[in-house]
Write a protein that holds these residues in place. Sequence first.
Motif, PDB file in Angstrom:
ATOM      1  N   UNK A 199       6.293   2.582  32.391  1.00  0.00           N
ATOM      2  CA  UNK A 199       6.775   1.316  32.943  1.00  0.00           C
ATOM      3  C   UNK A 199       5.835   0.207  32.506  1.00  0.00           C
ATOM      4  N   UNK A 200       6.333  -1.021  32.520  1.00  0.00           N
ATOM      5  CA  UNK A 200       5.496  -2.190  32.235  1.00  0.00           C
ATOM      6  C   UNK A 200       6.204  -3.407  32.809  1.00  0.00           C
ATOM      7  N   UNK A 201       5.526  -4.120  33.694  1.00  0.00           N
ATOM      8  CA  UNK A 201       6.156  -5.284  34.305  1.00  0.00           C
ATOM      9  C   UNK A 201       5.117  -6.222  34.906  1.00  0.00           C
ATOM     10  N   UNK A 202       5.555  -7.442  35.153  1.00  0.00           N
ATOM     11  CA  UNK A 202       4.749  -8.436  35.849  1.00  0.00           C
ATOM     12  C   UNK A 202       4.884  -8.184  37.350  1.00  0.00           C
ATOM     13  N   UNK A 203       3.805  -8.416  38.078  1.00  0.00           N
ATOM     14  CA  UNK A 203       3.820  -8.321  39.533  1.00  0.00           C
ATOM     15  C   UNK A 203       3.799  -9.747  40.082  1.00  0.00           C
ATOM     16  N   UNK A 204       4.969 -10.354  40.321  1.00  0.00           N
ATOM     17  CA  UNK A 204       5.004 -11.761  40.730  1.00  0.00           C
ATOM     18  C   UNK A 204       4.416 -12.016  42.109  1.00  0.00           C
ATOM     19  N   UNK A 205       4.407 -11.020  42.974  1.00  0.00           N
ATOM     20  CA  UNK A 205       3.932 -11.225  44.336  1.00  0.00           C
ATOM     21  C   UNK A 205       2.433 -11.204  44.498  1.00  0.00           C
ATOM     22  N   UNK A 206       1.695 -10.776  43.461  1.00  0.00           N
ATOM     23  CA  UNK A 206       0.243 -10.727  43.564  1.00  0.00           C
ATOM     24  C   UNK A 206      -0.334 -12.132  43.440  1.00  0.00           C
ATOM     25  N   UNK A 207      -1.108 -12.540  44.419  1.00  0.00           N
ATOM     26  CA  UNK A 207      -1.714 -13.866  44.427  1.00  0.00           C
ATOM     27  C   UNK A 207      -3.005 -13.848  43.625  1.00  0.00           C
ATOM     28  N   UNK A 210      -2.808 -19.040  39.573  1.00  0.00           N
ATOM     29  CA  UNK A 210      -1.835 -20.095  39.778  1.00  0.00           C
ATOM     30  C   UNK A 210      -0.827 -20.139  38.643  1.00  0.00           C
ATOM     31  N   UNK A 211      -1.257 -19.769  37.454  1.00  0.00           N
ATOM     32  CA  UNK A 211      -0.379 -19.854  36.288  1.00  0.00           C
ATOM     33  C   UNK A 211      -0.078 -18.482  35.687  1.00  0.00           C
ATOM     34  N   UNK A 212      -1.131 -17.692  35.437  1.00  0.00           N
ATOM     35  CA  UNK A 212      -0.928 -16.365  34.863  1.00  0.00           C
ATOM     36  C   UNK A 212      -0.582 -15.345  35.942  1.00  0.00           C
ATOM     37  N   UNK A 213       0.296 -14.412  35.591  1.00  0.00           N
ATOM     38  CA  UNK A 213       0.671 -13.327  36.492  1.00  0.00           C
ATOM     39  C   UNK A 213       0.056 -12.017  35.993  1.00  0.00           C
ATOM     40  N   UNK A 214      -0.143 -11.085  36.893  1.00  0.00           N
ATOM     41  CA  UNK A 214      -0.686  -9.782  36.519  1.00  0.00           C
ATOM     42  C   UNK A 214       0.397  -8.963  35.825  1.00  0.00           C
TER      43      UNK A 214
END
Length: 283
Positions: A199-207, A210-214
């Motif tokens: 799997x490979x995905x962005x975790x949008x809920x991780x704070x 401000x600009x880059x996502x994990x």
Amino acid sequence: MERRKLDVLCLQETTWKGSKARDLGAGYKLYYHGENGTRNGVGVVVRGMHTNGVLEVRRITDKMMTLKLEIDGVLLNVVSAYAPQVGGGREEKEQFWEKLDEAVALIPKEERIITGADFNGHVGKGNRGDERVIGKYGYGARNDEGQAMVDFAHRTNMSVINTFYSKRESHKVTYTSGGKHTQIDYILCRRMHLKEGRDCKVIPGENVAKQHKVVIGKMRLMSRRRREGNERGKWVMAKEMVAGIAQDEVNKALKKMKRVDCGDLAMPKLKGECRQAGMGGGK
């Protein structure tokens, strides 16, 4: 990292000066390199259960480093890189790709490679003519920097893991600024090991930023063990590994860490700061 059970975390834009290794507590260890205290800088954080397996750290430039570790008999090379921005000069960009080519060329072909990088480019949606290196699930339109990344993948027989998994937009977008959403942070592996990806995905809920996502990628490392009288051997799972990429706020949290002097060693305390950055907390 603890909550997401990450085995390795690639960091860019750390702006830390020096070439050091530092214990972060909770068993995690940070390896970093930077030449200027105001720009660039890269790092790799390794989970405690793997720190004894670290065999080599190569600090190449303030935009690139590699770390080799052994996990259950499998040699894994982690590359953390930060490509020049779109407005950067041509010479700077060419030098970056030359250095990255050299770094990959030094790694034996039978060893695994995981590259977590901010490539500052868009590979775009679709993969006609590039099926071997990118999937059809990219995001947006390709630009020159994205094409340079695709060319690199062809030269080195690498694949862009992000693009091989069908995801909703929020799980693709890695960077948001001024109402614009783009995908510029990627995880790559050797083409021959792409089948180990889970799997490979962005975790949008991780704070975290401000600009880059994990961005998080999961791989199931396979090792070949020979049975007696069997030349071909048997492929068995050595370890399911989770890798991530993070920037900005994670780096700020690490930089703001309070330190406790233990003799000649300054031991940072991460618990409070990194919980705010989305790294701490319970399982």
